[in-house]
Design a protein around this motif. Structure first.
Motif, PDB file in Angstrom:
ATOM      1  N   ARG A  53       0.786  -1.048   0.028  1.00 23.57           N
ATOM      2  CA  ARG A  53       0.072   0.198   0.089  1.00 23.57           C
ATOM      3  C   ARG A  53       0.843   1.380  -0.071  1.00 23.57           C
ATOM      4  O   ARG A  53       0.316   2.367  -0.644  1.00 23.57           O
ATOM      5  N   ILE A  54       1.969   1.333   0.607  1.00 24.06           N
ATOM      6  CA  ILE A  54       2.729   2.383   0.757  1.00 24.06           C
ATOM      7  C   ILE A  54       4.064   2.336  -0.199  1.00 24.06           C
ATOM      8  O   ILE A  54       5.180   2.830  -0.248  1.00 24.06           O
ATOM      9  N   SER A  55       4.066   1.211  -1.062  1.00 25.18           N
ATOM     10  CA  SER A  55       5.166   0.960  -2.280  1.00 25.18           C
ATOM     11  C   SER A  55       5.514   2.423  -2.660  1.00 25.18           C
ATOM     12  O   SER A  55       4.639   3.084  -3.017  1.00 25.18           O
ATOM     13  N   THR A  56       6.788   2.480  -3.361  1.00 25.97           N
ATOM     14  CA  THR A  56       6.934   3.377  -4.249  1.00 25.97           C
ATOM     15  C   THR A  56       6.439   3.263  -5.692  1.00 25.97           C
ATOM     16  O   THR A  56       6.498   3.993  -6.505  1.00 25.97           O
ATOM     17  N   ARG A  57       6.271   2.105  -5.887  1.00 24.59           N
ATOM     18  CA  ARG A  57       5.479   1.614  -7.276  1.00 24.59           C
ATOM     19  C   ARG A  57       4.113   2.038  -7.384  1.00 24.59           C
ATOM     20  O   ARG A  57       3.450   1.369  -6.415  1.00 24.59           O
ATOM     21  N   LYS A  58       3.487   2.472  -8.299  1.00 22.74           N
ATOM     22  CA  LYS A  58       2.296   2.773  -8.417  1.00 22.74           C
ATOM     23  C   LYS A  58       1.463   1.471  -8.588  1.00 22.74           C
ATOM     24  O   LYS A  58       0.447   1.405  -8.091  1.00 22.74           O
ATOM     25  N   ALA A  59       1.659   0.642  -9.464  1.00 26.38           N
ATOM     26  CA  ALA A  59       0.857  -0.506  -9.893  1.00 26.38           C
ATOM     27  C   ALA A  59       0.762  -1.406  -8.585  1.00 26.38           C
ATOM     28  O   ALA A  59      -0.367  -1.673  -8.403  1.00 26.38           O
ATOM     29  N   ILE A  60       1.782  -1.465  -7.623  1.00 25.23           N
ATOM     30  CA  ILE A  60       1.630  -2.297  -6.694  1.00 25.23           C
ATOM     31  C   ILE A  60       0.651  -1.496  -5.504  1.00 25.23           C
ATOM     32  O   ILE A  60      -0.043  -2.164  -4.823  1.00 25.23           O
ATOM     33  N   ARG A  61       0.995  -0.211  -5.323  1.00 25.51           N
ATOM     34  CA  ARG A  61      -0.061   0.489  -4.531  1.00 25.51           C
ATOM     35  C   ARG A  61      -1.706   0.330  -5.026  1.00 25.51           C
ATOM     36  O   ARG A  61      -2.182   0.143  -4.179  1.00 25.51           O
ATOM     37  N   THR A  62      -1.751   0.545  -6.209  1.00 24.12           N
ATOM     38  CA  THR A  62      -3.029   0.442  -6.757  1.00 24.12           C
ATOM     39  C   THR A  62      -3.677  -0.857  -6.610  1.00 24.12           C
ATOM     40  O   THR A  62      -4.819  -1.014  -6.136  1.00 24.12           O
ATOM     41  N   PHE A  63      -3.084  -1.741  -6.663  1.00 26.59           N
ATOM     42  CA  PHE A  63      -3.174  -3.630  -6.387  1.00 26.59           C
ATOM     43  C   PHE A  63      -3.837  -3.392  -4.779  1.00 26.59           C
ATOM     44  O   PHE A  63      -4.826  -3.884  -4.691  1.00 26.59           O
ATOM     45  N   ALA A  64      -2.925  -3.050  -4.121  1.00 29.69           N
ATOM     46  CA  ALA A  64      -3.360  -2.904  -2.721  1.00 29.69           C
ATOM     47  C   ALA A  64      -4.364  -2.213  -2.485  1.00 29.69           C
ATOM     48  O   ALA A  64      -5.371  -2.790  -1.422  1.00 29.69           O
ATOM     49  N   ARG A  65      -4.602  -0.956  -2.862  1.00 34.38           N
ATOM     50  CA  ARG A  65      -5.857  -0.093  -2.641  1.00 34.38           C
ATOM     51  C   ARG A  65      -7.222  -0.949  -3.090  1.00 34.38           C
ATOM     52  O   ARG A  65      -7.906  -1.160  -2.471  1.00 34.38           O
ATOM     53  N   CYS A  66      -6.954  -1.355  -4.171  1.00 30.63           N
ATOM     54  CA  CYS A  66      -8.110  -2.340  -4.801  1.00 30.63           C
ATOM     55  C   CYS A  66      -8.692  -3.275  -3.985  1.00 30.63           C
ATOM     56  O   CYS A  66      -9.583  -3.491  -3.667  1.00 30.63           O
ATOM     57  N   TYR A  67      -7.666  -4.057  -3.392  1.00 29.12           N
ATOM     58  CA  TYR A  67      -7.883  -5.370  -2.709  1.00 29.12           C
ATOM     59  C   TYR A  67      -8.538  -4.734  -1.255  1.00 29.12           C
ATOM     60  O   TYR A  67      -9.695  -5.328  -0.992  1.00 29.12           O
ATOM     61  N   ILE A  68      -7.972  -3.870  -0.727  1.00 28.68           N
ATOM     62  CA  ILE A  68      -8.627  -3.366   0.500  1.00 28.68           C
ATOM     63  C   ILE A  68      -9.912  -2.802   0.174  1.00 28.68           C
ATOM     64  O   ILE A  68     -10.731  -3.039   1.211  1.00 28.68           O
ATOM     65  N   GLU A  69     -10.056  -1.911  -0.838  1.00 23.76           N
ATOM     66  CA  GLU A  69     -11.728  -1.440  -1.029  1.00 23.76           C
ATOM     67  C   GLU A  69     -12.576  -2.664  -1.266  1.00 23.76           C
ATOM     68  O   GLU A  69     -13.777  -2.726  -0.988  1.00 23.76           O
ATOM     69  N   LEU A  70     -12.078  -3.580  -2.031  1.00 24.21           N
ATOM     70  CA  LEU A  70     -12.946  -4.652  -2.409  1.00 24.21           C
ATOM     71  C   LEU A  70     -13.385  -5.571  -0.904  1.00 24.21           C
ATOM     72  O   LEU A  70     -14.466  -5.652  -0.766  1.00 24.21           O
ATOM     73  N   PHE A  71     -12.503  -5.687  -0.294  1.00 24.39           N
ATOM     74  CA  PHE A  71     -12.730  -6.562   1.132  1.00 24.39           C
ATOM     75  C   PHE A  71     -13.440  -5.704   2.132  1.00 24.39           C
ATOM     76  O   PHE A  71     -14.145  -6.305   2.897  1.00 24.39           O
ATOM     77  N   GLN A  72     -13.018  -4.315   1.900  1.00 26.29           N
ATOM     78  CA  GLN A  72     -13.805  -3.550   3.093  1.00 26.29           C
ATOM     79  C   GLN A  72     -15.443  -3.203   2.645  1.00 26.29           C
ATOM     80  O   GLN A  72     -16.193  -2.823   3.300  1.00 26.29           O
ATOM     81  N   GLY A  73     -15.491  -3.275   1.330  1.00 26.52           N
ATOM     82  CA  GLY A  73     -16.487  -2.797   0.540  1.00 26.52           C
ATOM     83  C   GLY A  73     -17.721  -3.807   0.438  1.00 26.52           C
ATOM     84  O   GLY A  73     -18.705  -3.414  -0.138  1.00 26.52           O
ATOM     85  N   THR A  74     -17.301  -5.046   0.707  1.00 23.86           N
ATOM     86  CA  THR A  74     -18.617  -6.119   0.509  1.00 23.86           C
ATOM     87  C   THR A  74     -18.649  -6.745   1.782  1.00 23.86           C
ATOM     88  O   THR A  74     -17.773  -6.861   2.847  1.00 23.86           O
ATOM     89  N   PRO A  75     -19.986  -7.237   2.151  1.00 27.33           N
ATOM     90  CA  PRO A  75     -20.183  -7.858   3.438  1.00 27.33           C
ATOM     91  C   PRO A  75     -19.063  -9.166   3.586  1.00 27.33           C
ATOM     92  O   PRO A  75     -19.093 -10.061   2.825  1.00 27.33           O
ATOM     93  N   LEU A  76     -18.659  -9.281   4.688  1.00 23.79           N
ATOM     94  CA  LEU A  76     -18.065 -10.435   5.238  1.00 23.79           C
ATOM     95  C   LEU A  76     -18.675 -11.837   4.777  1.00 23.79           C
ATOM     96  O   LEU A  76     -18.144 -12.974   4.258  1.00 23.79           O
ATOM     97  N   LEU A  77     -20.056 -11.553   5.008  1.00 26.72           N
ATOM     98  CA  LEU A  77     -21.162 -12.835   4.713  1.00 26.72           C
ATOM     99  C   LEU A  77     -20.890 -13.348   2.921  1.00 26.72           C
ATOM    100  O   LEU A  77     -20.674 -14.317   2.726  1.00 26.72           O
ATOM    101  N   MET A  78     -20.928 -11.972   2.196  1.00 25.32           N
ATOM    102  CA  MET A  78     -20.692 -12.638   0.922  1.00 25.32           C
ATOM    103  C   MET A  78     -19.406 -13.111   0.589  1.00 25.32           C
ATOM    104  O   MET A  78     -19.297 -14.178  -0.248  1.00 25.32           O
ATOM    105  N   GLN A  79     -18.391 -12.637   1.288  1.00 29.18           N
ATOM    106  CA  GLN A  79     -16.959 -13.390   0.896  1.00 29.18           C
ATOM    107  C   GLN A  79     -16.868 -14.726   1.489  1.00 29.18           C
ATOM    108  O   GLN A  79     -16.351 -15.547   0.671  1.00 29.18           O
ATOM    109  N   LEU A  80     -17.618 -15.031   2.484  1.00 24.62           N
ATOM    110  CA  LEU A  80     -17.822 -16.449   2.801  1.00 24.62           C
ATOM    111  C   LEU A  80     -18.507 -17.465   2.177  1.00 24.62           C
ATOM    112  O   LEU A  80     -18.032 -18.475   1.528  1.00 24.62           O
ATOM    113  N   PHE A  81     -19.450 -16.894   1.458  1.00 23.86           N
ATOM    114  CA  PHE A  81     -20.467 -17.463   0.504  1.00 23.86           C
ATOM    115  C   PHE A  81     -19.417 -17.874  -0.665  1.00 23.86           C
ATOM    116  O   PHE A  81     -19.415 -18.787  -1.321  1.00 23.86           O
TER     117      PHE A  81
END
Lengths: 241, 219
Positions: free
Chosen positions: B42-70
């Motif tokens: 998330r705090i990498s100097t490389r933009k691609a890596i930063r973007t990947f981490a940001r998307c991951y975090i937004e995806l997992f924080q932005g969907t219900p845990l129940l959906m992730q379990l399903f």
């Protein structure tokens, strides 16, 4: 033969160009004071010399080490030129000794004993050998800044950059820091300092650089620059008419 | 008809509590490890890596845990991969915990004064060395209270895994209710057990915050 070669250096922050083609060669052992109004680009120039800011054009080299934007070149450059900051920036979670030891063992892979011996020597040099085990927040501002100087010196740089190192200090603490710098100068250390201490600049420096709007506006020995300013901008800055 | 004593009920619930604790520990430790990797990304100097981490975090924080379990449980099943409930539960909780811990810790790293980065850089340290010797030791102090506080969310999150059939405290509560027809007693006990797990953690988070005196350190 110049130690620090700054050639046609340009630096922009977005559309705002803060350095507009700086040329400056510094010989070994020279002590240079950089003066000017805030916003004139003096701190930016200093921060470019050790790569804290990347330049947009031109070139900088210190004793053959070029400023290039990759870890290896930056490390080589930074081992040659140390930096001291206005806000000291000591590591608050380490003791005074730990502050001076850390980069030696981590960056130079010096073994622990030799690093400690070096740390004690450098702390003695700035008069703080007895504070080895204290934490930074137990020290006065002047003492903290002297530790920061010892920390930079322990890496055995060939030049030191000082960015307004007395500006955050109470007036009565300025002298103790300046006397350490004065000693360094006397021992032949190459120094580039951004400073507002005009008296110190006049007494100690070999050349004074007056910066104005991103350019070197006037440069010369302190006697000339201070006693016989050529441009209206410098006259105004020094308050002489 | 068989009679159930209170002790019978409690004993069965406590046996299932072991799995709540194990699942919480696995999620927290696994999530901590993945979260640390995410933090660096998330705090990498490389933009691609930063973007990947940001998307991951937004995806997992932005969907219900129940959906992730399903998705972990049924979704992978669609591709012919047979996922046991414990694996789906562990995996989903680890990935979910990681997304929150990474973001909590990023806040702590960014709370460290910029001058610390500059001073360590000007001494020649590389980025990993700066993190390890200068930034993380200071950030960790700030991170302890919110991290311990978040562990409460993890424990409560494990309750959702009952829906995909993992037998932990909540699932055991349902099973025991179906056998005893005493829902109020059973779920009352379930709630008390959760409280007994979570409350000490909340309290220690508050205690640690005061002890480390986060708000007033480093000037």
């Amino acid at each position: 033969m110049s130690l620090i070669e700054i050639t046609e250096v340009r630096k922009s922050f977005g559309p705002n160009e803060v350095l507009k083609g700086i040329n400056l060669d510094v010989a070994p052992g020279e002590v240079i004071a950089i003066i000017g109004k805030s916003g004139s680009g003096k701190s930016t120039l200093l921060r470019c010399i050790n790569g804290l800011e990347m330049i947009s054009g031109g070139s900088i080299s210190v004793a053959g080490a070029q400023l290039l934007d990759d870890q290896l070149h930056l490390k080589t450059l930074r081992l040659k030129v140390g930096m001291i900051f206005q806000q000291f920036n000591l590591f608050p979670h380490l003791t005074v000794g730990g502050n001076v030891i850390l980069s030696q063992t981590v960056v130079k892979k010096t073994d622990a004993k030799a690093a400690e011996a070096m740390a004690r020597r450098m702390l003695d040099r700035v008069g703080l050998g007895h504070k080895f085990d204290a934490y930074p927040d137990e020290l006065s501002g002047g003492q903290q800044q002297r530790v920061a100087i010892a920390r930079a010196l322990a890496m055995e740089p060939i030049a030191l950059l000082c960015d307004e190192i007395t500006s955050a200090l109470d007036p009565e603490l300025v002298a103790e820091v300046l006397s350490v710098v004065r000693e360094l100068a006397a021992e032949g250390m190459t120094l580039l300092m951004v400073t507002h201490e005009m008296k110190f600049a006049r007494d100690v420096c070999s050349r004074v650089v007056f910066m104005h709007q991103g350019r070197v506006h006037e440069i010369g020995p302190p006697g000339e620059v201070f006693s016989n300013p050529q441009t209206p901008e410098l006259k105004q800055f020094l308050g002489v008419h | 008809m068989t009679e159930f004593t209170l002790w019978d009920i409690l004993r069965n619930l406590l046996l299932a509590t072991r799995w709540t604790i194990v699942l919480s520990l696995v999620s927290f430790i696994g999530g901590g490890a993945v979260g640390l990797l995410l933090l660096f990304a998330r705090i990498s100097t490389r933009k691609a890596i930063r973007t990947f981490a940001r998307c991951y975090i937004e995806l997992f924080q932005g969907t219900p845990l129940l959906m992730q379990l399903f998705i972990a449980f049924f979704g992978l099943g669609l591709f012919g991969i047979d996922v046991p409930a414990w694996l789906a539960a562990g995996l989903a909780l680890i990935l979910w915990t990681a997304s929150f811990l990474a973001e909590i810790w990023r806040g702590c790293v960014e709370a460290i004064a910029k001058g610390q980065w500059e001073a360590s850089a000007s001494l020649g340290m590389g980025r990993l060395q700066q993190m390890r010797y200068v930034i993380l030791p200071q950030a960790m102090k700030i991170a302890v209270p919110p991290t311990v506080g978040f562990s409460v969310q993890v424990i409560k999150g494990t309750a959702l895994t009952s829906i995909i059939g993992f037998v932990e405290l909540s699932k055991a509560g349902t099973v025991v209710t179906n056998a005893t027809f005493l829902p109020f007693t059973v779920y009352g006990l379930v709630a008390l057990i959760y409280f007994a797990l979570c409350w000490p953690l909340s309290r220690s988070s508050q205690f640690l915050e005061r002890k480390l005196n986060v708000a007033h350190r480093n000037h």
